[in-house]
Design a protein around this motif. Structure first.
Motif, PDB file in Angstrom:
ATOM      1  N   ALA A  21      66.758  92.160   8.464  1.00  0.00           N
ATOM      2  CA  ALA A  21      66.044  90.892   8.650  1.00  0.00           C
ATOM      3  C   ALA A  21      67.002  89.707   8.557  1.00  0.00           C
ATOM      4  O   ALA A  21      66.901  88.759   9.352  1.00  0.00           O
ATOM      5  CB  ALA A  21      64.937  90.764   7.611  1.00  0.00           C
ATOM      6  N   ALA A  22      67.932  89.754   7.610  1.00  0.00           N
ATOM      7  CA  ALA A  22      68.874  88.654   7.451  1.00  0.00           C
ATOM      8  C   ALA A  22      69.818  88.551   8.643  1.00  0.00           C
ATOM      9  O   ALA A  22      70.123  87.450   9.112  1.00  0.00           O
ATOM     10  CB  ALA A  22      69.669  88.821   6.162  1.00  0.00           C
ATOM     11  N   VAL A  23      70.279  89.684   9.153  1.00  0.00           N
ATOM     12  CA  VAL A  23      71.162  89.662  10.327  1.00  0.00           C
ATOM     13  C   VAL A  23      70.407  89.141  11.551  1.00  0.00           C
ATOM     14  O   VAL A  23      70.941  88.352  12.334  1.00  0.00           O
ATOM     15  CB  VAL A  23      71.750  91.067  10.592  1.00  0.00           C
ATOM     16  N   GLU A  24      69.155  89.533  11.706  1.00  0.00           N
ATOM     17  CA  GLU A  24      68.348  89.030  12.831  1.00  0.00           C
ATOM     18  C   GLU A  24      68.167  87.518  12.723  1.00  0.00           C
ATOM     19  O   GLU A  24      68.239  86.809  13.728  1.00  0.00           O
ATOM     20  CB  GLU A  24      66.994  89.735  12.862  1.00  0.00           C
ATOM     21  N   GLU A  25      67.922  87.026  11.517  1.00  0.00           N
ATOM     22  CA  GLU A  25      67.786  85.578  11.296  1.00  0.00           C
ATOM     23  C   GLU A  25      69.083  84.856  11.657  1.00  0.00           C
ATOM     24  O   GLU A  25      69.062  83.817  12.320  1.00  0.00           O
ATOM     25  CB  GLU A  25      67.417  85.309   9.832  1.00  0.00           C
ATOM     26  N   LEU A  26      70.212  85.412  11.234  1.00  0.00           N
ATOM     27  CA  LEU A  26      71.506  84.808  11.569  1.00  0.00           C
ATOM     28  C   LEU A  26      71.727  84.766  13.077  1.00  0.00           C
ATOM     29  O   LEU A  26      72.189  83.759  13.619  1.00  0.00           O
ATOM     30  CB  LEU A  26      72.645  85.600  10.926  1.00  0.00           C
ATOM     31  N   LYS A  27      71.416  85.870  13.750  1.00  0.00           N
ATOM     32  CA  LYS A  27      71.599  85.913  15.205  1.00  0.00           C
ATOM     33  C   LYS A  27      70.742  84.853  15.892  1.00  0.00           C
ATOM     34  O   LYS A  27      71.211  84.162  16.803  1.00  0.00           O
ATOM     35  CB  LYS A  27      71.242  87.307  15.733  1.00  0.00           C
ATOM     36  N   GLN A  28      69.493  84.713  15.463  1.00  0.00           N
ATOM     37  CA  GLN A  28      68.589  83.740  16.075  1.00  0.00           C
ATOM     38  C   GLN A  28      69.073  82.312  15.844  1.00  0.00           C
ATOM     39  O   GLN A  28      69.094  81.500  16.765  1.00  0.00           O
ATOM     40  CB  GLN A  28      67.173  83.913  15.515  1.00  0.00           C
TER      41      GLN A  28
END
Length: 132
Positions: A21-28
């Motif tokens: 979830a944190a990596v997805e947030e960073l990517k977005q």
């Protein structure tokens, strides 16, 4: 354990829902910040040619500080608490840390035991006879 289970431990950390979830947030957030910067740069080039007719009022990021949102996401990732790492830390603090790690990842340890008991890799299995 060193040869086989460390990959499973690393996989558990990388596949942890908190990490994903944190990596997805960073990517977005990185995509938004990059898109806004590119869009505004394009507008500045167009305005040089057209004497300032183009603005960023129509895009969804108008008035949004995408750089600050990215900084918040990076800070959140850096402060991330992953439950898999916490469980590993608890195991490593004990005297019998290897056994505790095996219990924590017991499904991986069982595969390793089956493989080493007569796997045909030169080790003695129960069904093979020793040949001289």
């Amino acid at each position: 354990m060193r040869d086989h289970d460390i990959g499973h431990i690393v996989g558990a950390i990388l596949d942890a829902p908190e990490n994903a979830a944190a990596v997805e947030e960073l990517k977005q957030r990185a995509w938004e910040a990059g898109f806004k910067a590119g869009y505004n740069r394009c507008i500045s080039h167009m305005n040089l040619l057209s004497h300032g007719k183009f603005t960023d009022e129509r895009p969804g990021f108008h008035g949004v500080d995408t750089e600050a949102r990215l900084a918040v996401a990076v800070a959140a990732y850096n402060d991330l608490s992953i439950s898999a790492i916490e469980e590993i830390d608890k195991c490593l603090k004990a005297e019998d840390y290897v056994d505790r790690l095996r219990l924590l990842y017991n499904d991986f340890g069982e595969e390793e035991e089956e493989e080493t008991a007569g796997s045909g890799k030169g080790d003695a299995g129960t069904s093979d006879t020793k040949k001289d």
